[in-house]
Design a protein around this motif. Structure first.
Motif, PDB file in Angstrom:
ATOM      1  N   THR A 148      41.596-118.188  -3.359  1.00 22.80           N
ATOM      2  CA  THR A 148      42.300-117.281  -2.464  1.00 22.80           C
ATOM      3  C   THR A 148      43.724-117.001  -2.923  1.00 22.80           C
ATOM      4  OG1 THR A 148      43.000-119.140  -1.084  1.00 22.80           O
ATOM      5  CG2 THR A 148      40.929-118.058  -0.493  1.00 22.80           C
ATOM      6  N   SER A 149      44.085-117.464  -4.120  1.00 19.48           N
ATOM      7  CA  SER A 149      45.449-117.238  -4.600  1.00 19.48           C
ATOM      8  C   SER A 149      45.651-115.763  -4.936  1.00 19.48           C
ATOM      9  CB  SER A 149      45.722-118.090  -5.839  1.00 19.48           C
ATOM     10  OG  SER A 149      44.801-117.776  -6.866  1.00 19.48           O
ATOM     11  N   LEU A 150      46.840-115.257  -4.626  1.00 17.20           N
ATOM     12  CA  LEU A 150      47.178-113.863  -4.861  1.00 17.20           C
ATOM     13  C   LEU A 150      48.141-113.748  -6.034  1.00 17.20           C
ATOM     14  CD1 LEU A 150      47.704-112.488  -1.253  1.00 17.20           C
ATOM     15  CD2 LEU A 150      46.149-111.529  -2.951  1.00 17.20           C
ATOM     16  N   THR A 151      48.019-112.661  -6.779  1.00 20.82           N
ATOM     17  CA  THR A 151      48.956-112.400  -7.853  1.00 20.82           C
ATOM     18  C   THR A 151      49.686-111.090  -7.559  1.00 20.82           C
ATOM     19  OG1 THR A 151      47.372-111.121  -9.167  1.00 20.82           O
ATOM     20  CG2 THR A 151      47.404-113.517  -9.487  1.00 20.82           C
ATOM     21  N   PRO A 152      50.897-110.936  -8.067  1.00 11.82           N
ATOM     22  CA  PRO A 152      51.610-109.655  -7.884  1.00 11.82           C
ATOM     23  C   PRO A 152      50.822-108.468  -8.413  1.00 11.82           C
ATOM     24  CG  PRO A 152      53.118-111.365  -8.647  1.00 11.82           C
ATOM     25  CD  PRO A 152      51.744-111.953  -8.724  1.00 11.82           C
ATOM     26  N   GLN A 155      49.856-105.254  -6.200  1.00 12.48           N
ATOM     27  CA  GLN A 155      50.289-103.924  -6.628  1.00 12.48           C
ATOM     28  C   GLN A 155      49.094-102.970  -6.661  1.00 12.48           C
ATOM     29  OE1 GLN A 155      53.234-102.846  -6.959  1.00 12.48           O
ATOM     30  NE2 GLN A 155      53.040-100.897  -8.076  1.00 12.48           N
ATOM     31  N   ALA A 156      47.968-103.441  -7.170  1.00 12.32           N
ATOM     32  CA  ALA A 156      46.768-102.607  -7.202  1.00 12.32           C
ATOM     33  C   ALA A 156      46.312-102.259  -5.786  1.00 12.32           C
ATOM     34  CB  ALA A 156      45.649-103.336  -7.955  1.00 12.32           C
ATOM     35  N   THR A 180      42.973-111.877  -8.025  1.00 12.05           N
ATOM     36  CA  THR A 180      43.761-112.274  -9.201  1.00 12.05           C
ATOM     37  C   THR A 180      44.139-111.078 -10.066  1.00 12.05           C
ATOM     38  OG1 THR A 180      42.677-114.439  -9.228  1.00 12.05           O
ATOM     39  CG2 THR A 180      43.822-113.747 -11.235  1.00 12.05           C
ATOM     40  N   THR A 181      43.148-110.232 -10.365  1.00  8.15           N
ATOM     41  CA  THR A 181      43.390-109.110 -11.272  1.00  8.15           C
ATOM     42  C   THR A 181      43.631-107.795 -10.551  1.00  8.15           C
ATOM     43  OG1 THR A 181      41.042-108.544 -11.448  1.00  8.15           O
ATOM     44  CG2 THR A 181      41.896-110.238 -12.950  1.00  8.15           C
ATOM     45  N   GLY A 182      43.159-107.690  -9.315  1.00  9.87           N
ATOM     46  CA  GLY A 182      43.260-106.428  -8.593  1.00  9.87           C
ATOM     47  C   GLY A 182      42.146-105.454  -8.929  1.00  9.87           C
ATOM     48  N   ALA A 183      41.188-105.865  -9.755  1.00 10.81           N
ATOM     49  CA  ALA A 183      40.072-104.993 -10.117  1.00 10.81           C
ATOM     50  C   ALA A 183      39.178-104.759  -8.906  1.00 10.81           C
ATOM     51  CB  ALA A 183      39.264-105.617 -11.255  1.00 10.81           C
ATOM     52  N   VAL A 184      38.675-103.539  -8.793  1.00  9.71           N
ATOM     53  CA  VAL A 184      37.789-103.190  -7.682  1.00  9.71           C
ATOM     54  C   VAL A 184      36.373-103.649  -8.012  1.00  9.71           C
ATOM     55  CG1 VAL A 184      36.811-101.302  -6.334  1.00  9.71           C
ATOM     56  CG2 VAL A 184      39.216-101.227  -7.029  1.00  9.71           C
ATOM     57  N   PHE A 185      35.762-104.394  -7.100  1.00  3.64           N
ATOM     58  CA  PHE A 185      34.374-104.802  -7.308  1.00  3.64           C
ATOM     59  C   PHE A 185      33.458-103.608  -7.025  1.00  3.64           C
ATOM     60  CE2 PHE A 185      36.325-108.935  -6.012  1.00  3.64           C
ATOM     61  CZ  PHE A 185      36.106-109.596  -7.210  1.00  3.64           C
ATOM     62  N   LEU A 216      55.102 -95.409  -2.430  1.00  2.16           N
ATOM     63  CA  LEU A 216      54.466 -96.648  -2.866  1.00  2.16           C
ATOM     64  C   LEU A 216      55.247 -97.833  -2.306  1.00  2.16           C
ATOM     65  CD1 LEU A 216      52.220 -97.859  -4.694  1.00  2.16           C
ATOM     66  CD2 LEU A 216      53.951 -98.008  -6.491  1.00  2.16           C
ATOM     67  N   PRO A 217      54.585 -98.750  -1.592  1.00  2.00           N
ATOM     68  CA  PRO A 217      55.310 -99.876  -1.004  1.00  2.00           C
ATOM     69  C   PRO A 217      56.001-100.721  -2.072  1.00  2.00           C
ATOM     70  CG  PRO A 217      53.105 -99.698  -0.085  1.00  2.00           C
ATOM     71  CD  PRO A 217      53.158 -98.762  -1.250  1.00  2.00           C
ATOM     72  N   PRO A 218      57.065-101.410  -1.699  1.00  2.00           N
ATOM     73  CA  PRO A 218      57.725-102.317  -2.644  1.00  2.00           C
ATOM     74  C   PRO A 218      56.814-103.488  -2.969  1.00  2.00           C
ATOM     75  CG  PRO A 218      58.581-102.637  -0.438  1.00  2.00           C
ATOM     76  CD  PRO A 218      57.684-101.438  -0.365  1.00  2.00           C
ATOM     77  N   PRO A 219      57.141-104.320  -3.940  1.00  2.00           N
ATOM     78  CA  PRO A 219      56.320-105.505  -4.238  1.00  2.00           C
ATOM     79  C   PRO A 219      56.047-106.309  -2.971  1.00  2.00           C
ATOM     80  CG  PRO A 219      57.996-105.219  -5.920  1.00  2.00           C
ATOM     81  CD  PRO A 219      58.292-104.199  -4.864  1.00  2.00           C
ATOM     82  N   LEU A 220      54.769-106.582  -2.727  1.00  2.00           N
ATOM     83  CA  LEU A 220      54.375-107.195  -1.461  1.00  2.00           C
ATOM     84  C   LEU A 220      54.491-108.712  -1.465  1.00  2.00           C
ATOM     85  CD1 LEU A 220      51.206-105.067  -0.593  1.00  2.00           C
ATOM     86  CD2 LEU A 220      53.492-104.874   0.387  1.00  2.00           C
TER      87      LEU A 220
END
Length: 491
Positions: free
Chosen positions: A54-58, A62-63, A108-113, A243-247
């Motif tokens: 469940t870890s999130l990456t910037p 961003q994606a 982790t990557t922001g890739a769309v499944f 575009l929102p700032p870094p979340l």
């Protein structure tokens, strides 16, 4: 005087219980499934892996922010749900007028499944919530049926309180069928009475305002809706913002203020980013949130305090929705929901059996049998139908989520038409056996269909797929046992 009261209460219990029970049985069943709505969605979207953390990456955030902005440019009001242990993916969702739908992203990557479109577990929650009829009249009908449930419970207690203990200890499952059904109805009703009463009361209290049409039931979209509430009006459009700032830093700051270490709900307006407390944090279903500027990310305000009356209602909502519940407690909710469904269904059967000898040739009785068969057997058949549709419809179809829902109602409608045909031609007994046979085949065959479809790797999230298939198979076995019982000469 007491016997006169019991007679009047008996009439009230029978008719209110039957008329309301036709839909309450379906509401209970769909609410029971909605306890595991997230897991049902996972079963229906096997392309989304369940083994990631469940870890999130910037990069992932961003994606997700870019996906939200893209949805807004289409005229859709999108929001984010952050990963939880129960659902370890980022989701970009919008409300389509019935359910929350959207895409799942790797945290982790922001890739769309590349997940198939599906109605998912949201369909069952929506059906439980409003019979898929919107706030008017859907929610109003369900809320009124909640009142009817409380009336049926109260009148049932008046009827049976005097002989309650003897009836409980003299359960006769292998006695005469009418007596066995009454005993089953009593035992389930008494053992699960606190849960059924509590859920009926809280469900009615949550949406009591729906019965007052002079007062708007739903607040505006900007009132920070809870994820599980259908608060965004159909067709509601928000202007696309920048575009929102870094979340990531905003989420960290919001979690510190909200004291919520888990995933959160993030809403967007053209000027603000609103981060809400996690559903799963505790039994109080709050709307605590922290607001940030969408332009530069500076903190604007926070709302973390509620007056006692509001906090009480938040507790009522939280206990009813059970979003906070750990797995063992969710299973308790599930089993209690099955008991409530059994209570309603057995009540319908008792109503039917008590009148078969005296009214079996009347048109009204045949209509009663049609409605009972459609509810008791037709609804679970249609429910299994939506699972079959999920595996049988081609993955590449556009709009396949609506196809699943259409097939659900088509199967249910066919069950109703079949029940009407066999009842009007005086072959209702054969109709019961035929529909139970279909239900048995659909339930027992679903695990085989899931296996041969090769839609997922059994090593990933095996518990979700195996549990769903096992419950479907158990439903088929119960239908098969009922079918064999009806084929006995005494039936």
């Amino acid at each position: 005087m007491r016997e006169t009261l019991r007679v009047h209460m008996g009439w009230l219990h029978s008719w209110v219980g039957f008329l309301a029970g036709l839909l309450l049985a379906c509401i209970f069943a769909s609410g029971t499934l909605a306890v595991f709505d997230t897991e049902i969605t996972q079963w229906m979207q096997p392309e989304v892996p369940l083994t990631q953390g469940t870890s999130l990456t910037p990069a992932a955030l961003q994606a997700a922010a870019q996906a939200v902005q893209a949805e807004e440019e289409k005229g859709l009001s999108a929001f984010l749900t952050l990963p939880l242990q129960r659902d370890p993916v980022l989701r970009v969702l919008h409300y389509d007028g019935y359910e929350f739908v959207g895409t799942a992203l790797d945290s982790t990557t922001g890739a769309v499944f590349p997940a198939r479109e599906t109605a998912g577990g949201q369909f069952f929650y929506n059906f439980h919530f409003s019979l898929r009829g919107g706030n008017q009249p859907g929610v109003q009908i369900v809320t009124f049926l909640g009142l009817c449930l409380l009336v049926a419970i109260g009148s049932g207690l008046v009827i049976h309180i005097k002989a309650l203990w003897p009836d409980l200890i003299l359960f006769r499952p292998f006695g005469a069928r009418p007596r066995a059904w009454v005993d089953a109805h009593l035992i389930v009703g008494v053992l699960f009475l606190p849960f059924i009463t509590f859920m009926g009361y809280t469900g009615t209290a949550i949406h009591a305002r729906a019965l007052l049409p002079a007062e708007p039931f739903f607040p505006s979209h900007t009132a920070a809706p809870h994820k599980k509430e259908k608060t965004a009006p159909k067709g509601h459009v928000l202007q696309a913002g920048p575009l929102p700032p870094p979340l990531a830093p905003l989420i960290a700051q919001a979690r510190d203020v909200l004291r919520s270490p888990d995933g959160n709900l993030i809403l967007f307006t053209p000027d603000e980013v609103r981060i809400f407390k996690s559903d799963a944090f505790g039994p109080f279903l709050t709307r605590d949130h922290v607001d940030f500027s969408r332009k530069d990310g500076h903190s604007l305000r926070s709302a973390t305090q509620s007056p006692p009356a509001v906090a009480t209602m938040q507790l009522v909502r939280g206990l009813h929705y059970a979003r906070y519940a750990p797995l063992p407690l969710r299973w308790l909710y599930f089993l209690s929901g099955l008991a409530a469904t059994t209570l309603a269904a057995s009540g319908l059967v008792v109503f039917l059996m008590k009148r078969r000898r005296s009214s079996g040739e009347q048109f009204f009785f045949r209509l009663v049998e049609v409605l009972t068969m459609t509810t008791v057997v037709g609804f679970p058949t249609a429910t299994l139908g939506i699972f079959w549709a999920n595996r049988c419809l081609p993955v590449v179809f556009s709009g396949r989520a609506m196809m699943e829902i259409d097939l659900f109602f088509l199967v249910w409608g066919l069950c109703a038409a079949h029940a009407l045909l066999v009842s009007l031609t005086r072959h209702a007994a054969s109709g019961w056996r035929q529909q139970l046979g279909v239900l048995a085949g659909a339930g027992c065959g679903l695990p085989l269909l899931d296996l041969v479809s090769r839609s997922h790797a059994w090593a990933q999230g095996a518990s979700v797929f195996m549990t769903a298939d096992a419950l479907a198979f158990l439903t088929g076995l119960i239908a098969l046992c009922a079918l064999l019982k009806l084929r006995e000469p005494a039936a």
